[in-house]
Scaffold this active site. Structure first.
Site, PDB file in Angstrom:
ATOM      1  N   VAL A  25       3.663  75.202  44.810  1.00 41.53           N
ATOM      2  CA  VAL A  25       2.810  76.273  44.315  1.00 41.53           C
ATOM      3  C   VAL A  25       3.291  77.580  44.953  1.00 41.53           C
ATOM      4  O   VAL A  25       3.276  77.704  46.178  1.00 41.53           O
ATOM      5  CB  VAL A  25       1.330  76.021  44.676  1.00 41.53           C
ATOM      6  CG1 VAL A  25       0.463  77.190  44.224  1.00 41.53           C
ATOM      7  CG2 VAL A  25       0.833  74.712  44.065  1.00 41.53           C
ATOM      8  N   VAL A  51      -1.748  71.911  46.253  1.00 46.06           N
ATOM      9  CA  VAL A  51      -0.579  71.721  47.098  1.00 46.06           C
ATOM     10  C   VAL A  51      -0.568  70.332  47.735  1.00 46.06           C
ATOM     11  O   VAL A  51       0.500  69.776  47.982  1.00 46.06           O
ATOM     12  CB  VAL A  51      -0.459  72.824  48.166  1.00 46.06           C
ATOM     13  CG1 VAL A  51       0.903  72.767  48.826  1.00 46.06           C
ATOM     14  CG2 VAL A  51      -0.661  74.185  47.538  1.00 46.06           C
ATOM     15  N   LEU A 421      -7.343  58.790  49.185  1.00 44.93           N
ATOM     16  CA  LEU A 421      -7.835  58.893  47.810  1.00 44.93           C
ATOM     17  C   LEU A 421      -7.204  60.118  47.145  1.00 44.93           C
ATOM     18  O   LEU A 421      -7.003  61.153  47.775  1.00 44.93           O
ATOM     19  CB  LEU A 421      -9.357  58.999  47.804  1.00 44.93           C
ATOM     20  CG  LEU A 421     -10.104  57.723  48.182  1.00 44.93           C
ATOM     21  CD1 LEU A 421     -11.558  58.029  48.523  1.00 44.93           C
ATOM     22  CD2 LEU A 421     -10.019  56.696  47.062  1.00 44.93           C
ATOM     23  N   LEU A 476     -17.889  53.370  45.014  1.00 43.72           N
ATOM     24  CA  LEU A 476     -16.869  53.293  46.047  1.00 43.72           C
ATOM     25  C   LEU A 476     -16.787  51.820  46.439  1.00 43.72           C
ATOM     26  O   LEU A 476     -17.386  51.376  47.422  1.00 43.72           O
ATOM     27  CB  LEU A 476     -17.238  54.147  47.269  1.00 43.72           C
ATOM     28  CG  LEU A 476     -16.963  55.657  47.200  1.00 43.72           C
ATOM     29  CD1 LEU A 476     -17.823  56.330  46.135  1.00 43.72           C
ATOM     30  CD2 LEU A 476     -17.212  56.296  48.553  1.00 43.72           C
ATOM     31  N   ILE A 479     -15.702  50.439  49.997  1.00 45.96           N
ATOM     32  CA  ILE A 479     -16.648  50.818  51.036  1.00 45.96           C
ATOM     33  C   ILE A 479     -17.969  50.072  50.839  1.00 45.96           C
ATOM     34  O   ILE A 479     -18.595  49.622  51.806  1.00 45.96           O
ATOM     35  CB  ILE A 479     -16.879  52.338  51.040  1.00 45.96           C
ATOM     36  CG1 ILE A 479     -15.530  53.074  51.129  1.00 45.96           C
ATOM     37  CG2 ILE A 479     -17.781  52.745  52.195  1.00 45.96           C
ATOM     38  CD1 ILE A 479     -14.655  52.635  52.282  1.00 45.96           C
TER      39      ILE A 479
END
Length: 594
Positions: A25, A51, A421, A476, A479
């Protein structure tokens, strides 16, 4: 003498070090580098939307082909700090990427100038080298050293921070005389290998554990040759998956707590010797060390000397590049074969194959909502051995590793140590950029998919097609499963009634609309019988429109995937009944024996 800006010199060095692609970027402090990038030509730049996404694209690009080094570019302030996760991911998995950041002018770095930050201090723990170049004349040497370090020893990332005035300063530099520095990799000695072979020969039930170092060294063929010469079954780690084809008679399956096979754990428990090559004894592979090491002799070969003995003390440790060690191992095994001195391992290998044909997990379910196991069964049918899978973390990755099949090195491209993630979308784009003709298939749960979902627009803009299988239970999931030990189900649900989109049926985010809004194609599947047709349609859409294609599969809300705290098969909790007839696991590598 040739004169050019330091930024131009940096670009010329990138080209001579073999760089053809960069991801990033632009920003005010890095614009001189971008000007040099445009003027020089020869390097394709892919504009990311975030980024961090650029850093993961660089990772995927590196991981896809031997010798690749992905490059990501941004400013040192928010861009450099956004890259930290990519650097952490790369150092954890021994992946060389180069981050180039643009810094405030040297005179005001210490004056809290706009977006000035000590990025090198921030990233030093997750890089092999991080440096802010304060003298323009040092730029060529710093870049030369960066490539040398990234390729030498245990591979890893480097960050180079360039103040804007340093980039603009003219220096003497002749690109035509530039030469990369020789790469240093430690190599095993013949005496070390002979001791390892002697320990192997003394064993009755030996195994080879093949880690990501085998992939990094491009030594998969040597691994297979050594296994075939000695008749020793091979356990690939998650990072080494693909080093030996899943359907090879000496592939004994994966071992561990999560991404493992029932037959792999069972075979490991019967072993009395383990030769680890290019692996680091990661805890998801070993589980409790008292169970993992009990009754076994260990030889550990790793390129990083400090890895030897870090997790547990082996009986024999060798600091060596996996390829160099395997060359000597093959040589020694051939000599033993010529003298008729190799032990017969056929009964032990046959026992491993027997377990592979009997200890299988069930994949065929017709339930609606769809059980995740059926998704991977249909993926095995739809996507052939040439497929490059990309995945990072979650129950989707764990179940995928238990049930999918990989046949070639660098065809399971996985973030192992960090597991951030959001990694999957940009990493898949980097893989597809590195191998435009490949069939790239990404695998995500809904939360991983949402983290850097904006990067799908990069694939649409730059015409980078791939297929993204999104298994959606609006949870999730990993988890939630871990919270079972605490008796809670807290802050892990993602479901809600979407006032704009009733189609997801209470699952919340309408991923199809989001993907389409970002310029991609998307399909939603709610019936397991429709999965095969959806995957075929996705292939056609990717080929026709040259954009990412999302296949969202609506899963049952709660599914627990088999896992344990040790690799003892008796300790593994199997939440579904195992396969007991051939129709239960129709895409298993070996037909089920009952």
């Amino acid at each position: 003498m040739a004169r050019m800006t330091a930024a131009r010199a940096a670009v010329e060095i990138l080209r001579r070090e073999g760089v053809t692609d960069a991801f990033g970027v632009p920003g005010a402090a890095i614009n001189p580098f971008y000007a040099a990038l445009q003027a020089s030509g020869g390097i394709t730049h892919t504009l990311a939307r975030h980024v961090e996404g650029a850093s993961h694209m660089a990772e995927g690009y590196t991981r896809a082909r031997p010798g690749n080094i992905g490059v990501c570019v941004g400013t040192s302030g928010p861009a450099g700090t956004d890259m930290v996760t990519g650097l952490y991911s790369a150092i954890g998995d021994s992946i060389p990427i180069l981050c180039i950041t643009g810094q405030a002018p040297t005179a005001v770095i210490h004056k809290e100038d706009f977006q000035a930050v000590d990025i090198t201090s921030i990233v030093k723990p997750v890089t092999k080298m991080a440096v802010t170049v304060l003298e323009a004349a040092q730029v060529p040497g710093v870049f030369q050293q960066a490539f040398h370090l990234m390729r030498s020893g245990r591979p890893g990332p480097v960050l180079i921070d360039l103040p804007v005035d340093v980039q603009l300063t003219e220096i003497e530099f002749d690109p035509e005389t530039y030469e990369p520095l020789p790469v240093h990799r430690p190599a095993a000695t013949r005496a070390q290998i002979e001791k390892a072979i002697a320990l192997l020969d003394a064993a009755e039930r030996p195994l080879i554990v093949a880690g990501g170092g085998v992939i990094n060294a491009d030594a998969s063929q040597l691994l297979v040759e050594f296994a075939e010469l000695t008749g020793v079954p091979v356990i690939p780690t998650l990072m080494g998956w693909g080093a030996i084809p899943d359907d090879h008679e000496l592939n004994a399956g994966m071992v561990g707590l999560q991404t493992s096979h029932r037959y792999g754990n069972a075979t490991f428990l019967e072993s009395d010797f383990v030769l680890g090559i290019g692996n680091r004894w990661a805890n998801r592979h070993t589980g409790r060390l008292d169970v993992y090491t009990a009754g076994r002799t260990f030889v550990h070969i790793d390129i990083e000397p400090t890895q030897i003995g870090r997790i547990f003390a082996p009986d024999h440790g060798i600091a060596s590049d996996a390829g160099a060690a395997l060359e000597l191992l093959v040589e020694a095994a051939r000599e033993l074969e010529a003298r008729g001195a190799l032990p017969d391992r056929s009964h032990w290998a046959a026992a491993a194959r027997e377990k592979k044909a009997t200890l299988q997990r069930r994949t065929h379910f017709d339930d609606v909502p769809i059980k995740p196991q059926r998704v991977y069964e249909e993926m095995n049918k739809a996507f052939g051995p040439e497929t490059r899978y990309v995945s990072t973390i979650g129950l989707s990755q764990i179940a995928g590793a238990q049930l999918l099949h990989v046949f070639r090195p660098r065809h399971w491209i996985n973030c192992g140590q960090a597991g951030p993630l959001g990694w999957t979308v940009p990493a898949a784009l980097g893989v597809a950029r590195a191998d435009p003709e490949a069939q790239v298939v990404a695998l995500s749960g809904d939360y991983d998919f949402q983290f850097l979902i904006e990067e799908l627009a990069v694939g649409a803009q730059h015409k980078i097609p791939y297929i993204h299988v999104l298994v959606n239970n609006s949870y999730l999931g990993l988890i939630r499963q871990a919270q079972r030990a605490f008796g809670i189900d807290f802050q892990v649900r993602l479901d809600f009634e979407n006032v704009n989109s009733p189609e997801p049926g209470g699952y919340g985010v309408d991923h199809v609309k989001v993907a389409e809004g970002l310029g991609c194609k998307a399909l939603r599947v709610t019936d397991p019988a429709a999965l095969g047709a959806a995957f075929e349609q996705a292939k056609k859409l990717a080929a026709e429109f040259r954009v990412p294609v999302v296949v969202e599969v609506i899963l049952e809300r709660v599914t627990d995937i088999a896992m344990s705290v040790t690799n003892d098969i008796g300790d593994v909790t199997e939440f579904e009944e195992p396969a007991t007839e051939p129709g239960h696991a129709p895409t298993a590598i070996r037909p089920l024996k009952v």
